[in-house]
Design a protein around this motif. Structure first.
Motif, PDB file in Angstrom:
ATOM      1  N   GLN A   1      32.244  21.540  35.003  1.00  9.14           N
ATOM      2  CA  GLN A   1      32.049  22.723  35.813  1.00  9.14           C
ATOM      3  C   GLN A   1      33.005  23.813  35.341  1.00  9.14           C
ATOM      4  O   GLN A   1      34.189  23.585  35.186  1.00  9.14           O
ATOM      5  CB  GLN A   1      32.307  22.413  37.285  1.00  9.14           C
ATOM      6  CG  GLN A   1      32.063  23.614  38.197  1.00  9.14           C
ATOM      7  CD  GLN A   1      32.286  23.271  39.661  1.00  9.14           C
ATOM      8  OE1 GLN A   1      32.581  22.120  40.008  1.00  9.14           O
ATOM      9  NE2 GLN A   1      32.156  24.245  40.520  1.00  9.14           N
ATOM     10  N   VAL A   2      32.476  24.998  35.123  1.00 13.21           N
ATOM     11  CA  VAL A   2      33.293  26.108  34.649  1.00 13.21           C
ATOM     12  C   VAL A   2      33.925  26.820  35.840  1.00 13.21           C
ATOM     13  O   VAL A   2      33.254  27.134  36.819  1.00 13.21           O
ATOM     14  CB  VAL A   2      32.439  27.101  33.847  1.00 13.21           C
ATOM     15  CG1 VAL A   2      33.276  28.314  33.447  1.00 13.21           C
ATOM     16  CG2 VAL A   2      31.859  26.424  32.608  1.00 13.21           C
ATOM     17  N   GLN A   3      35.223  27.041  35.752  1.00 15.78           N
ATOM     18  CA  GLN A   3      35.938  27.751  36.805  1.00 15.78           C
ATOM     19  C   GLN A   3      36.797  28.835  36.196  1.00 15.78           C
ATOM     20  O   GLN A   3      37.292  28.711  35.076  1.00 15.78           O
ATOM     21  CB  GLN A   3      36.803  26.790  37.622  1.00 15.78           C
ATOM     22  CG  GLN A   3      36.007  25.816  38.466  1.00 15.78           C
ATOM     23  CD  GLN A   3      36.898  24.967  39.359  1.00 15.78           C
ATOM     24  OE1 GLN A   3      37.977  24.554  38.955  1.00 15.78           O
ATOM     25  NE2 GLN A   3      36.451  24.729  40.585  1.00 15.78           N
ATOM     26  N   VAL A   4      37.001  29.878  36.969  1.00 18.39           N
ATOM     27  CA  VAL A   4      37.839  30.994  36.560  1.00 18.39           C
ATOM     28  C   VAL A   4      38.852  31.240  37.666  1.00 18.39           C
ATOM     29  O   VAL A   4      38.482  31.257  38.847  1.00 18.39           O
ATOM     30  CB  VAL A   4      36.981  32.260  36.330  1.00 18.39           C
ATOM     31  CG1 VAL A   4      37.856  33.462  36.076  1.00 18.39           C
ATOM     32  CG2 VAL A   4      36.022  32.053  35.162  1.00 18.39           C
ATOM     33  N   GLU A   5      40.094  31.402  37.308  1.00 16.36           N
ATOM     34  CA  GLU A   5      41.139  31.570  38.313  1.00 16.36           C
ATOM     35  C   GLU A   5      42.093  32.679  37.923  1.00 16.36           C
ATOM     36  O   GLU A   5      42.533  32.757  36.762  1.00 16.36           O
ATOM     37  CB  GLU A   5      41.911  30.269  38.509  1.00 16.36           C
ATOM     38  CG  GLU A   5      42.914  30.325  39.655  1.00 16.36           C
ATOM     39  CD  GLU A   5      43.557  28.979  39.952  1.00 16.36           C
ATOM     40  OE1 GLU A   5      43.318  28.023  39.188  1.00 16.36           O
ATOM     41  OE2 GLU A   5      44.291  28.885  40.951  1.00 16.36           O
ATOM     42  N   GLU A   6      42.411  33.506  38.906  1.00 18.61           N
ATOM     43  CA  GLU A   6      43.328  34.627  38.686  1.00 18.61           C
ATOM     44  C   GLU A   6      44.754  34.245  39.078  1.00 18.61           C
ATOM     45  O   GLU A   6      44.966  33.441  39.995  1.00 18.61           O
ATOM     46  CB  GLU A   6      42.916  35.851  39.525  1.00 18.61           C
ATOM     47  CG  GLU A   6      41.521  36.365  39.286  1.00 18.61           C
ATOM     48  CD  GLU A   6      40.498  35.799  40.243  1.00 18.61           C
ATOM     49  OE1 GLU A   6      39.384  36.356  40.335  1.00 18.61           O
ATOM     50  OE2 GLU A   6      40.800  34.791  40.924  1.00 18.61           O
ATOM     51  N   PHE A   7      45.722  34.888  38.421  1.00 24.14           N
ATOM     52  CA  PHE A   7      47.141  34.709  38.705  1.00 24.14           C
ATOM     53  C   PHE A   7      47.841  36.062  38.630  1.00 24.14           C
ATOM     54  O   PHE A   7      47.360  36.984  37.961  1.00 24.14           O
ATOM     55  CB  PHE A   7      47.790  33.765  37.679  1.00 24.14           C
ATOM     56  CG  PHE A   7      47.167  32.408  37.594  1.00 24.14           C
ATOM     57  CD1 PHE A   7      46.124  32.164  36.715  1.00 24.14           C
ATOM     58  CD2 PHE A   7      47.618  31.378  38.408  1.00 24.14           C
ATOM     59  CE1 PHE A   7      45.539  30.908  36.637  1.00 24.14           C
ATOM     60  CE2 PHE A   7      47.034  30.114  38.331  1.00 24.14           C
ATOM     61  CZ  PHE A   7      45.994  29.881  37.445  1.00 24.14           C
ATOM     62  N   GLY A   8      48.967  36.133  39.335  1.00 24.73           N
ATOM     63  CA  GLY A   8      49.851  37.273  39.112  1.00 24.73           C
ATOM     64  C   GLY A   8      49.779  38.401  40.109  1.00 24.73           C
ATOM     65  O   GLY A   8      50.477  39.404  39.943  1.00 24.73           O
ATOM     66  N   GLY A   9      48.986  38.286  41.133  1.00 21.02           N
ATOM     67  CA  GLY A   9      48.927  39.350  42.120  1.00 21.02           C
ATOM     68  C   GLY A   9      50.189  39.385  42.961  1.00 21.02           C
ATOM     69  O   GLY A   9      51.154  38.665  42.716  1.00 21.02           O
ATOM     70  N   GLY A  10      50.170  40.256  43.937  1.00 28.29           N
ATOM     71  CA  GLY A  10      51.318  40.356  44.821  1.00 28.29           C
ATOM     72  C   GLY A  10      51.549  41.792  45.238  1.00 28.29           C
ATOM     73  O   GLY A  10      50.609  42.586  45.307  1.00 28.29           O
TER      74      GLY A  10
END
Length: 113
Positions: A1-10
């Protein structure tokens, strides 16, 4: 399963900077275009920046030279400088691969003094 995840907000102060990153996991043969959208409550999701596989880049008019998108094979980054309160939104990453387009869940960016 392909997943995409974001990082670094705030949170950032007006005039400050944040760097968002996004990583794809799962098996794909090839990733084509990738990029970032953002959304505030009550409004439609809007494009921020996109980057094709061959390096063609497009920015929304409101970016005005403040953001830079860059990419790797399965990662995409958004360097955001000179942030303004109106940049406050949930930022979504997407990647288009041979399996179709996948979206991240979104990450909050808040610009406030």
């Amino acid at each position: 399963q392909v997943q995409v995840e974001e990082f670094g907000g705030g949170m950032a102060q007006p005039g400050g900077s944040l760097r968002l990153s996004c990583t794809l996991s799962g098996e794909v043969f090839r990733v084509y275009d990738m990029g970032w959208y953002r959304q505030v409550p009550g409004k439609e999701r809007e494009l921020v920046a996109t980057c094709t596989r061959d390096g063609q880049i497009h920015y929304a008019d409101f970016v005005e030279g403040r953001f830079i998108i860059s990419r790797g094979n399965i990662q995409v980054f958004l360097q955001m400088d000179r942030l303004q309160p109106e940049d406050t939104a949930v930022y979504f990453c997407y990647m288009t691969a041979n399996t179709g387009r996948s979206w991240g869940r979104g990450i909050q960016v808040t610009v406030s003094s």
